[in-house]
Design a protein around this motif. Structure first.
Motif, PDB file in Angstrom:
ATOM      1  N   ARG A  94       0.859  -1.179   0.000  1.00 17.62           N
ATOM      2  CA  ARG A  94       0.000   0.000   0.000  1.00 17.62           C
ATOM      3  C   ARG A  94       0.899   1.235   0.000  1.00 17.62           C
ATOM      4  O   ARG A  94       1.859   1.298   0.763  1.00 17.62           O
ATOM      5  N   VAL A  95       0.564   2.203  -0.838  1.00 22.98           N
ATOM      6  CA  VAL A  95       1.455   3.339  -1.046  1.00 22.98           C
ATOM      7  C   VAL A  95       0.717   4.655  -0.803  1.00 22.98           C
ATOM      8  O   VAL A  95      -0.397   4.860  -1.290  1.00 22.98           O
ATOM      9  N   VAL A  96       1.378   5.529  -0.056  1.00 25.01           N
ATOM     10  CA  VAL A  96       0.897   6.891   0.169  1.00 25.01           C
ATOM     11  C   VAL A  96       1.947   7.832  -0.413  1.00 25.01           C
ATOM     12  O   VAL A  96       3.131   7.712  -0.091  1.00 25.01           O
ATOM     13  N   VAL A  97       1.531   8.742  -1.268  1.00 25.51           N
ATOM     14  CA  VAL A  97       2.444   9.701  -1.878  1.00 25.51           C
ATOM     15  C   VAL A  97       2.178  11.085  -1.307  1.00 25.51           C
ATOM     16  O   VAL A  97       1.034  11.541  -1.243  1.00 25.51           O
ATOM     17  N   VAL A  98       3.248  11.741  -0.870  1.00 18.85           N
ATOM     18  CA  VAL A  98       3.193  13.141  -0.446  1.00 18.85           C
ATOM     19  C   VAL A  98       4.099  13.925  -1.383  1.00 18.85           C
ATOM     20  O   VAL A  98       5.304  13.671  -1.452  1.00 18.85           O
TER      21      VAL A  98
ATOM     22  N   VAL B  70      -2.926   4.186  -5.232  1.00 14.24           N
ATOM     23  CA  VAL B  70      -2.093   5.159  -4.536  1.00 14.24           C
ATOM     24  C   VAL B  70      -2.982   6.192  -3.853  1.00 14.24           C
ATOM     25  O   VAL B  70      -3.923   6.703  -4.448  1.00 14.24           O
ATOM     26  N   THR B  71      -2.674   6.478  -2.584  1.00 12.87           N
ATOM     27  CA  THR B  71      -3.308   7.595  -1.895  1.00 12.87           C
ATOM     28  C   THR B  71      -2.388   8.800  -2.037  1.00 12.87           C
ATOM     29  O   THR B  71      -1.231   8.741  -1.617  1.00 12.87           O
ATOM     30  N   TYR B  72      -2.897   9.862  -2.642  1.00 17.89           N
ATOM     31  CA  TYR B  72      -2.059  11.006  -2.993  1.00 17.89           C
ATOM     32  C   TYR B  72      -2.448  12.242  -2.190  1.00 17.89           C
ATOM     33  O   TYR B  72      -3.625  12.569  -2.073  1.00 17.89           O
ATOM     34  N   TYR B  73      -1.419  12.915  -1.641  1.00 19.27           N
ATOM     35  CA  TYR B  73      -1.637  14.160  -0.926  1.00 19.27           C
ATOM     36  C   TYR B  73      -0.740  15.248  -1.530  1.00 19.27           C
ATOM     37  O   TYR B  73       0.481  15.069  -1.613  1.00 19.27           O
ATOM     38  N   LYS B  74      -1.348  16.341  -1.936  1.00 19.03           N
ATOM     39  CA  LYS B  74      -0.578  17.485  -2.442  1.00 19.03           C
ATOM     40  C   LYS B  74      -0.211  18.353  -1.245  1.00 19.03           C
ATOM     41  O   LYS B  74      -1.008  19.156  -0.760  1.00 19.03           O
ATOM     42  N   VAL B  75       1.012  18.167  -0.767  1.00 17.06           N
ATOM     43  CA  VAL B  75       1.476  18.860   0.440  1.00 17.06           C
ATOM     44  C   VAL B  75       2.942  19.224   0.270  1.00 17.06           C
ATOM     45  O   VAL B  75       3.740  18.420  -0.211  1.00 17.06           O
ATOM     46  N   ASP B  76       3.291  20.420   0.691  1.00 19.13           N
ATOM     47  CA  ASP B  76       4.681  20.864   0.701  1.00 19.13           C
ATOM     48  C   ASP B  76       5.246  20.580   2.089  1.00 19.13           C
ATOM     49  O   ASP B  76       4.813  21.173   3.080  1.00 19.13           O
TER      50      ASP B  76
END
Length: 326
Positions: free
Chosen positions: A26-30, A47-53
């Motif tokens: 399971r993959v989470v992308v930041v 993929v669970t994707y979060y647009k975060v700096d």
């Protein structure tokens, strides 16, 4: 297992995510970039994707860790250009050092089992002997190399004080198929584009400077291998072979079956003259071996660029066809 990948929408990140998905993780992308949603809904679910700096969205970053509770973190998010680090060392340090600290803090707070860090051969500076082993002195020539070395020290200190396990991987010169040109690792693709387009190549220095070119898929394999091995170690990830820029150009000439004009430009500040890394430690501790020869990797890039010219709409499905082209 669940793996959080910072910078997972980037050049190395997408390839790493692709391989993680391929083995059923399971993959989470930041990542701070927008996600391209051109892929299928079936793939979107992987993929669970979060647009975060990670440098400034600290509250959002903490909420992601609280929500996702990742088992492992592969930290790839970074400012990657040696030349840009010399122009703006503050931003370089903010992204590479403070960004790393922000992620480390959450790893400790939420019980991450291991932290895998993408460092660089730039930490060594000009080598006193070749091949460079991990115990070589670190005397970075650029702010980029310095920020990577400082980040390594923070990781080791976090491990000492808080018990966070880690593996630090010092990459050689990474090349591969990419759709953006950021940092020095895009030089090979830029060469291919120019050769196929009949445009003169720009080479800084005399072209005799050597690099240790390692294909991005081999880098991704090393990132994943480090999740299970090499605890509390610093390791070189490289081909172990020195190749000059002129040799790269000659190989591309043959693969592209094209003539080449070279424009030689002044040597750039912060550039290392010769570099090749000893990868025997990674081979031993990670059971990892680079599988792509330079010719193999360059052939994939040439084929990819040729396909783009024939069918531009196919670009998002050629290589990263198992993950979103984020």
């Amino acid at each position: 297992m669940k793996v959080l990948v910072t910078g997972g929408a980037g050049f190395i990140g997408r390839c790493t995510v692709n391989q993680l998905i391929g083995q059923g993780d399971r993959v989470v992308v930041v990542d701070c970039t927008e996600r391209n949603r051109s892929q299928s809904l079936e793939v979107e679910k992987l993929v669970t994707y979060y647009k975060v700096d990670i440098t400034c969205d600290i509250e959002k970053l903490e909420s992601i860790f609280a929500e996702e509770r990742p088992d492992y973190v592969i930290h790839l998010a970074a400012q990657v250009s040696v030349r840009y680090s010399l122009v703006d060392p503050v931003e370089d340090a903010d992204c590479n050092v403070m960004g790393t600290i922000n992620v480390l803090k959450q790893c400790v707070r939420y019980g991450v089992k291991k932290f895998v860090f993408s460092s660089s051969a730039a930490t060594y500076g000009n080598p006193k002997q070749i091949p460079i082993e991990e115990n070589h002195e670190t005397e970075p020539l650029s702010f980029y190399g310095l920020s990577k070395r400082v980040s390594e020290m923070y990781i080791q200190s976090y491990s000492h004080h808080f018990g966070l396990d880690y593996t630090i991987l010092r990459y050689a010169n990474v090349y591969g198929i990419r759709d953006t040109r950021t940092g020095e690792d895009g030089v090979v693709t830029a060469f291919v584009e120019r050769i196929l387009g009949g445009i003169p190549l720009e080479v800084y220095g005399d072209g005799q400077q050597t690099r240790d070119f390692i294909y991005v898929k081999d880098i991704a394999e090393a990132n994943i291998a480090a999740l299970r091995g090499g605890s509390q170690q610093i390791m070189n990830i490289s081909s172990g072979k020195a190749v000059s820029l002129l040799e790269v150009i000659e190989t591309l000439k043959q693969l592209c079956d094209a003539s080449v004009t070279i424009q030689f430009l002044p040597h750039q500040k912060g550039d290392i003259e010769h570099s090749v890394l000893d990868n025997s430690k990674a081979r031993s501790l990670l059971w990892w071996n680079p599988t792509y020869s330079l010719s193999d990797g360059l052939r994939e890039i040439v084929n990819f660029e040729n396909e783009i010219r024939r069918n531009p709409a196919s670009v998002s499905h050629l290589v990263y066809n198992k993950i979103p082209a984020m």
